[in-house]
Design a protein around this motif. Structure first.
Motif, PDB file in Angstrom:
ATOM      1  N   GLY A  74      96.921 -35.872 -15.518  1.00 43.66           N
ATOM      2  CA  GLY A  74      97.492 -35.483 -14.238  1.00 43.66           C
ATOM      3  C   GLY A  74      97.313 -34.004 -13.936  1.00 43.66           C
ATOM      4  O   GLY A  74      96.580 -33.285 -14.604  1.00 43.66           O
ATOM      5  N   SER A  75      98.018 -33.568 -12.907  1.00 39.49           N
ATOM      6  CA  SER A  75      97.930 -32.190 -12.440  1.00 39.49           C
ATOM      7  C   SER A  75      98.678 -31.249 -13.373  1.00 39.49           C
ATOM      8  O   SER A  75      99.679 -31.633 -13.980  1.00 39.49           O
ATOM      9  N   LEU A  76      98.172 -30.004 -13.464  1.00 35.22           N
ATOM     10  CA  LEU A  76      98.795 -28.999 -14.323  1.00 35.22           C
ATOM     11  C   LEU A  76      99.095 -27.736 -13.547  1.00 35.22           C
ATOM     12  O   LEU A  76      98.332 -27.331 -12.677  1.00 35.22           O
ATOM     13  N   LEU A  77     100.199 -27.118 -13.913  1.00 39.61           N
ATOM     14  CA  LEU A  77     100.573 -25.812 -13.398  1.00 39.61           C
ATOM     15  C   LEU A  77     100.693 -24.906 -14.622  1.00 39.61           C
ATOM     16  O   LEU A  77     101.470 -25.194 -15.529  1.00 39.61           O
ATOM     17  N   CYS A  78      99.880 -23.857 -14.665  1.00 42.67           N
ATOM     18  CA  CYS A  78      99.900 -22.937 -15.800  1.00 42.67           C
ATOM     19  C   CYS A  78     100.484 -21.616 -15.356  1.00 42.67           C
ATOM     20  O   CYS A  78      99.930 -20.935 -14.490  1.00 42.67           O
ATOM     21  N   VAL A  79     101.622 -21.265 -15.927  1.00 45.64           N
ATOM     22  CA  VAL A  79     102.310 -20.024 -15.599  1.00 45.64           C
ATOM     23  C   VAL A  79     102.435 -19.242 -16.898  1.00 45.64           C
ATOM     24  O   VAL A  79     103.019 -19.745 -17.863  1.00 45.64           O
ATOM     25  N   GLY A  80     101.900 -18.037 -16.909  1.00 41.07           N
ATOM     26  CA  GLY A  80     101.858 -17.302 -18.164  1.00 41.07           C
ATOM     27  C   GLY A  80     101.001 -18.085 -19.126  1.00 41.07           C
ATOM     28  O   GLY A  80      99.894 -18.483 -18.797  1.00 41.07           O
ATOM     29  N   ASN A  81     101.506 -18.365 -20.290  1.00 38.84           N
ATOM     30  CA  ASN A  81     100.777 -19.190 -21.248  1.00 38.84           C
ATOM     31  C   ASN A  81     101.496 -20.513 -21.480  1.00 38.84           C
ATOM     32  O   ASN A  81     101.541 -21.035 -22.590  1.00 38.84           O
ATOM     33  N   LEU A  82     102.058 -21.035 -20.400  1.00 35.24           N
ATOM     34  CA  LEU A  82     102.811 -22.276 -20.471  1.00 35.24           C
ATOM     35  C   LEU A  82     102.211 -23.314 -19.521  1.00 35.24           C
ATOM     36  O   LEU A  82     102.224 -23.123 -18.303  1.00 35.24           O
ATOM     37  N   PRO A  83     101.671 -24.419 -20.049  1.00 35.59           N
ATOM     38  CA  PRO A  83     101.184 -25.492 -19.174  1.00 35.59           C
ATOM     39  C   PRO A  83     102.338 -26.432 -18.810  1.00 35.59           C
ATOM     40  O   PRO A  83     103.100 -26.860 -19.665  1.00 35.59           O
ATOM     41  N   LEU A  84     102.468 -26.707 -17.528  1.00 35.29           N
ATOM     42  CA  LEU A  84     103.541 -27.586 -17.049  1.00 35.29           C
ATOM     43  C   LEU A  84     102.929 -28.747 -16.274  1.00 35.29           C
ATOM     44  O   LEU A  84     101.950 -28.571 -15.544  1.00 35.29           O
ATOM     45  N   SER A  85     103.539 -29.905 -16.395  1.00 35.09           N
ATOM     46  CA  SER A  85     103.133 -31.029 -15.567  1.00 35.09           C
ATOM     47  C   SER A  85     103.487 -30.677 -14.129  1.00 35.09           C
ATOM     48  O   SER A  85     104.533 -30.087 -13.857  1.00 35.09           O
ATOM     49  N   TRP A  86     102.604 -31.031 -13.197  1.00 39.53           N
ATOM     50  CA  TRP A  86     102.771 -30.639 -11.797  1.00 39.53           C
ATOM     51  C   TRP A  86     102.702 -31.890 -10.945  1.00 39.53           C
ATOM     52  O   TRP A  86     101.839 -32.744 -11.155  1.00 39.53           O
ATOM     53  N   SER A  87     103.577 -32.019  -9.953  1.00 43.37           N
ATOM     54  CA  SER A  87     103.733 -33.272  -9.216  1.00 43.37           C
ATOM     55  C   SER A  87     102.607 -33.649  -8.242  1.00 43.37           C
ATOM     56  O   SER A  87     102.351 -34.838  -8.078  1.00 43.37           O
ATOM     57  N   PRO A  88     101.919 -32.733  -7.549  1.00 40.51           N
ATOM     58  CA  PRO A  88     100.919 -33.188  -6.575  1.00 40.51           C
ATOM     59  C   PRO A  88      99.822 -34.044  -7.201  1.00 40.51           C
ATOM     60  O   PRO A  88      99.314 -33.737  -8.274  1.00 40.51           O
ATOM     61  N   LYS A  89      99.492 -35.121  -6.499  1.00 36.54           N
ATOM     62  CA  LYS A  89      98.439 -36.024  -6.968  1.00 36.54           C
ATOM     63  C   LYS A  89      97.184 -35.903  -6.106  1.00 36.54           C
ATOM     64  O   LYS A  89      96.115 -36.365  -6.494  1.00 36.54           O
ATOM     65  N   LYS A  90      97.324 -35.294  -4.927  1.00 39.25           N
ATOM     66  CA  LYS A  90      96.180 -35.038  -4.056  1.00 39.25           C
ATOM     67  C   LYS A  90      96.405 -33.717  -3.325  1.00 39.25           C
ATOM     68  O   LYS A  90      97.530 -33.201  -3.288  1.00 39.25           O
ATOM     69  N   PHE A  91      95.349 -33.184  -2.766  1.00 44.26           N
ATOM     70  CA  PHE A  91      95.392 -31.838  -2.196  1.00 44.26           C
ATOM     71  C   PHE A  91      96.429 -31.706  -1.077  1.00 44.26           C
ATOM     72  O   PHE A  91      97.114 -30.690  -0.974  1.00 44.26           O
ATOM     73  N   SER A  92      96.577 -32.731  -0.271  1.00 48.77           N
ATOM     74  CA  SER A  92      97.521 -32.659   0.854  1.00 48.77           C
ATOM     75  C   SER A  92      98.978 -32.545   0.393  1.00 48.77           C
ATOM     76  O   SER A  92      99.847 -32.164   1.171  1.00 48.77           O
ATOM     77  N   GLU A  93      99.263 -32.861  -0.865  1.00 48.28           N
ATOM     78  CA  GLU A  93     100.622 -32.765  -1.398  1.00 48.28           C
ATOM     79  C   GLU A  93     100.972 -31.367  -1.908  1.00 48.28           C
ATOM     80  O   GLU A  93     102.107 -31.122  -2.324  1.00 48.28           O
ATOM     81  N   ILE A  94     100.012 -30.438  -1.890  1.00 47.65           N
ATOM     82  CA  ILE A  94     100.288 -29.066  -2.341  1.00 47.65           C
ATOM     83  C   ILE A  94     100.945 -28.313  -1.189  1.00 47.65           C
ATOM     84  O   ILE A  94     100.359 -28.132  -0.129  1.00 47.65           O
ATOM     85  N   THR A  95     102.194 -27.915  -1.413  1.00 49.91           N
ATOM     86  CA  THR A  95     102.976 -27.232  -0.379  1.00 49.91           C
ATOM     87  C   THR A  95     103.682 -26.026  -1.001  1.00 49.91           C
ATOM     88  O   THR A  95     103.641 -25.823  -2.213  1.00 49.91           O
ATOM     89  N   ALA A  96     104.381 -25.297  -0.154  1.00 51.04           N
ATOM     90  CA  ALA A  96     105.183 -24.177  -0.647  1.00 51.04           C
ATOM     91  C   ALA A  96     106.250 -24.685  -1.616  1.00 51.04           C
ATOM     92  O   ALA A  96     106.572 -24.000  -2.598  1.00 51.04           O
ATOM     93  N   ASP A  97     106.796 -25.869  -1.371  1.00 46.81           N
ATOM     94  CA  ASP A  97     107.805 -26.427  -2.280  1.00 46.81           C
ATOM     95  C   ASP A  97     107.235 -26.698  -3.671  1.00 46.81           C
ATOM     96  O   ASP A  97     107.900 -26.459  -4.676  1.00 46.81           O
ATOM     97  N   THR A  98     106.013 -27.221  -3.734  1.00 50.95           N
ATOM     98  CA  THR A  98     105.426 -27.524  -5.044  1.00 50.95           C
ATOM     99  C   THR A  98     105.030 -26.254  -5.800  1.00 50.95           C
ATOM    100  O   THR A  98     104.794 -26.315  -7.007  1.00 50.95           O
ATOM    101  N   LEU A  99     104.954 -25.134  -5.084  1.00 48.77           N
ATOM    102  CA  LEU A  99     104.624 -23.848  -5.714  1.00 48.77           C
ATOM    103  C   LEU A  99     105.819 -22.887  -5.721  1.00 48.77           C
ATOM    104  O   LEU A  99     105.659 -21.689  -5.954  1.00 48.77           O
ATOM    105  N   SER A 100     107.010 -23.416  -5.465  1.00 44.05           N
ATOM    106  CA  SER A 100     108.202 -22.568  -5.328  1.00 44.05           C
ATOM    107  C   SER A 100     108.569 -21.834  -6.623  1.00 44.05           C
ATOM    108  O   SER A 100     109.300 -20.847  -6.579  1.00 44.05           O
ATOM    109  N   ILE A 101     108.077 -22.283  -7.754  1.00 45.09           N
ATOM    110  CA  ILE A 101     108.360 -21.590  -9.017  1.00 45.09           C
ATOM    111  C   ILE A 101     107.917 -20.120  -8.956  1.00 45.09           C
ATOM    112  O   ILE A 101     108.485 -19.258  -9.608  1.00 45.09           O
ATOM    113  N   PHE A 102     106.912 -19.832  -8.129  1.00 43.09           N
ATOM    114  CA  PHE A 102     106.392 -18.467  -8.048  1.00 43.09           C
ATOM    115  C   PHE A 102     107.316 -17.516  -7.284  1.00 43.09           C
ATOM    116  O   PHE A 102     107.071 -16.324  -7.259  1.00 43.09           O
TER     117      PHE A 102
END
Length: 171
Positions: A74-102
């Motif tokens: 699945g999708s990954l979000l890498c912050v620092g040296n930490l890989p996290l599972s990330w919810s978007p499954k397709k490009f249209s699902e990438i929003t400010a909410d899915t990147l709010s950790i930043f």
């Protein structure tokens, strides 16, 4: 004035004598070996000597990634040296909410590398504004190049983040 004229008169003869003294190199002289010239590189291989706590993408499939010897689906979000599972499954699902950790992570990465899947996609202007508001720059490319770019920047010691859809995702 006479001194200047004498200097100008001797200049051509000086140039001729210098040309005669410098003999041209033989045309078939071997070039120095690049291997010998860069032997220090052979002794210091930075790519294979990545610290254990530093993330390094080692591979990708249509459904996930291999990071530091561990396969992630699945999708990954890498912050620092930490890989996290990330919810978007397709490009249209990438929003400010899915990147709010930043909005809360510190230190703020200097760049977010967005892996769009198989093909590079155009990022919505609203999402671009959100990413800029966090203080990050954005680089959107296909996921294969995103993983590679992440490796290079991370190995350089830059503070970088990656948000990657699996390579098999297409719009």
């Amino acid at each position: 004035m006479a001194v200047r004229q004498r200097a100008l008169a001797t200049l051509p003869s000086l140039i001729r004598s210098l040309r005669k003294e410098s003999s041209p190199k033989p045309p078939n002289q071997a070039l120095p070996s690049l291997r010998r010239a860069f032997s220090l590189y052979d002794q210091i291989n930075l790519i294979d000597n990545v610290p254990d706590d530093q993330l390094r993408f080692q591979g990708y499939t249509d459904t996930g990634f291999t990071v530091n010897g561990v396969e992630y689906e699945g999708s990954l979000l890498c912050v620092g040296n930490l890989p996290l599972s990330w919810s978007p499954k397709k490009f249209s699902e990438i929003t400010a909410d899915t990147l709010s950790i930043f909005q809360i992570v510190r230190p703020i990465p200097e760049i977010l590398i967005l892996g769009c899947g198989r093909y590079t996609e155009r990022v919505d202007p609203e999402l671009q504004r959100f990413i800029r508001s966090t203080g990050m720059k954005l680089e959107a490319v296909d996921s294969r190049n995103a993983a590679s770019t992440y490796n290079i920047l991370n190995e350089e010691g830059r503070i970088v983040a990656a948000a990657l859809l699996p390579y098999g995702v297409s719009s």
